[in-house]
Scaffold this active site. Structure first.
Site, PDB file in Angstrom:
ATOM      1  N   ASP A 146     -37.053 -28.578  88.791  1.00 18.37           N
ATOM      2  CA  ASP A 146     -36.784 -27.980  87.484  1.00 18.37           C
ATOM      3  C   ASP A 146     -37.714 -28.523  86.405  1.00 18.37           C
ATOM      4  OD1 ASP A 146     -34.803 -26.607  88.757  1.00 18.37           O
ATOM      5  OD2 ASP A 146     -33.163 -27.863  88.018  1.00 18.37           O
ATOM      6  N   GLY A 147     -38.054 -29.806  86.504  1.00 21.03           N
ATOM      7  CA  GLY A 147     -38.947 -30.409  85.511  1.00 21.03           C
ATOM      8  C   GLY A 147     -40.312 -29.759  85.478  1.00 21.03           C
ATOM      9  N   ASN A 242     -34.711 -25.991  77.649  1.00 22.51           N
ATOM     10  CA  ASN A 242     -33.392 -26.524  78.007  1.00 22.51           C
ATOM     11  C   ASN A 242     -32.578 -26.931  76.782  1.00 22.51           C
ATOM     12  OD1 ASN A 242     -32.918 -26.231  80.717  1.00 22.51           O
ATOM     13  ND2 ASN A 242     -33.300 -28.343  81.264  1.00 22.51           N
ATOM     14  N   ASP A 272     -22.365 -40.692  70.205  1.00 23.56           N
ATOM     15  CA  ASP A 272     -23.666 -41.050  70.757  1.00 23.56           C
ATOM     16  C   ASP A 272     -24.745 -40.041  70.387  1.00 23.56           C
ATOM     17  OD1 ASP A 272     -22.723 -43.336  71.849  1.00 23.56           O
ATOM     18  OD2 ASP A 272     -22.730 -42.661  73.928  1.00 23.56           O
TER      19      ASP A 272
END
Length: 401
Positions: A146-147, A242, A272
């Site tokens: 996917d990267g 993404n 966070d």
């Protein structure tokens, strides 16, 4: 170029019994614009967004494709042989002009291969952030996970050529093709025989305020320490497939950022951080943070908090046409950090802003079968969605007890 269809078009057919049958469509029928005897929708001549029916999204070519960009995952020895086979096939059999990133060919396993050297001399090379290939490439082939597809998206800040992604990485949610039959599959793409899914991207604008103290000089040329404060702004723009992630970085304090929607403050994120994702990104970091999974053809933006210090802060989905803005709260104890598809990480200080809208340049991802089957296949194979041991059948004897 892709075939056009009208917005939310519904085709109705009539069979021999006079019954109305609706053809397959992933969108609902166009809603009526009159309500009761006197009310109606105010007609807006300026269309904001046109959405093609996903069931009719097919790839076609104005002219036969002549060039292809091959993107290979760097420093992965398992991809060397598939990469070489594919490049030989494209250049020698299909007579394609092959574009390859220069750093890929610098791999000793490729540069030291004398047999493959004759093929590499035919390649066109480029360097990221230095060479513009946006108008030279007809389609893209990705070898990796996917990267690799995310990286391919980052190379094109405007129109993106069709992308064919082979599953040669770890997860492979966005890479539906198997390499075993690459020759017949690539041939079908070149012939224009394929379905596509338009994966929306986010257009992100980061505005950084640089505050500088301008020293004053007296008549004798002596520099005075207390001067006027001047500010200058620097804007950067990104296309994100993404997600945009804003987090607290190395600080031990909660992040404290304000979230605006179309200019109105809707909430302050204390936790966070926060994830702003596309439907494609909803199955990435967002789903790990508790978000729902959205089919890539749904026009939407997902907002997901990361470990919020609140029991009622749930992920929300907003329309694709809104403009989001993220800034540090005035009383924030620390700065924040932002990244775009896991890259270009940078610090966000007081006065800086991140503006996010849906981009008009999606990624046309080529399907193995079609947008629906490919997505559910990925949910089952990659994320093991709803995997559970089957409940035993209840027999008639068991019902007596």
């Amino acid at each position: 170029m892709f075939k056009n269809s009208s917005l939310f078009e519904t085709v109705v057919l009539t069979n021999h019994r006079g019954l109305h049958l609706r053809t397959q469509s992933l969108h609902g029928p166009s809603p009526v614009t009159t309500f009761g005897p006197k009310a109606c929708m105010l007609q807006n001549p300026h269309a904001v967004m046109h959405i093609q029916d996903p069931a009719s999204q097919r790839l076609t070519w104005n002219k036969p494709p002549k060039s292809v960009l091959v993107i290979k995952k760097i420093r992965d020895a398992s991809l060397l042989q598939p990469f070489k086979e594919l490049c030989v096939f494209l250049t020698e059999v299909k007579n394609m002009i092959v574009y390859v990133e220069k750093k890929v060919l610098e791999d000793p396993a490729i540069s030291g291969d004398e047999n493959f050297g004759a093929i590499t001399k035919k390649f066109c090379t480029f360097r990221e952030d230095l060479d513009d290939i946006s108008n030279r490439v007809d389609f893209i082939i990705c070898l990796g996970g996917d990267g690799t597809l995310l990286y391919a998206s980052s190379l094109f800040q405007e129109s993106v050529p069709p992308v064919m992604a082979f599953h040669l990485g770890s997860l492979g949610f966005l890479t539906p093709f198997k390499f075993d039959t690459y020759q017949s599959q690539v041939t079908q793409i070149i012939e224009g025989n394929a379905a596509i899914v338009l994966r929306s991207r986010l257009k992100v604008r980061v505005l950084k305020e640089n505050w500088e103290k301008k020293a004053r000089v007296d008549e004798k040329g002596i520099i005075l320490t207390n001067g006027d404060v001047e500010s200058s702004s620097k804007a950067m723009q990104y296309q994100v497939l993404n997600e945009v992630v804003v987090d607290r970085g190395p600080s031990s304090y909660l992040s404290n950022v304000d979230l605006f929607l179309d200019g109105h403050l809707i909430t302050t994120v204390q936790g966070d951080g926060v994830i702003v994702s596309t439907p494609t990104g909803s199955t990435a970091y967002a789903v790990a943070a508790g978000a729902s999974m959205i089919h890539p053809n749904v026009p939407a933006i997902m907002i997901t908090p990361i470990c919020p210090h609140s029991l009622s802060f749930r992920p929300i989905v907003v329309p694709a046409g809104v403009e989001l803005k993220i800034m540090l709260s005035r009383d924030a104890r620390n700065t924040a950090w932002v990244s775009f598809d896991g890259r270009k990480r940078q610090e966000i200080c007081h006065g800086d802003s991140i503006t996010i809208t849906t981009s008009c340049f999606p990624v046309p991802s080529i399907c193995f079968r079609d947008p629906v089957n490919d997505w559910f296949e990925s949910l089952a194979q990659c994320l093991h969605w709803n995997v559970r041991k089957k409940q035993n059948y209840l027999s008639s004897e068991d019902e007596e007890f």
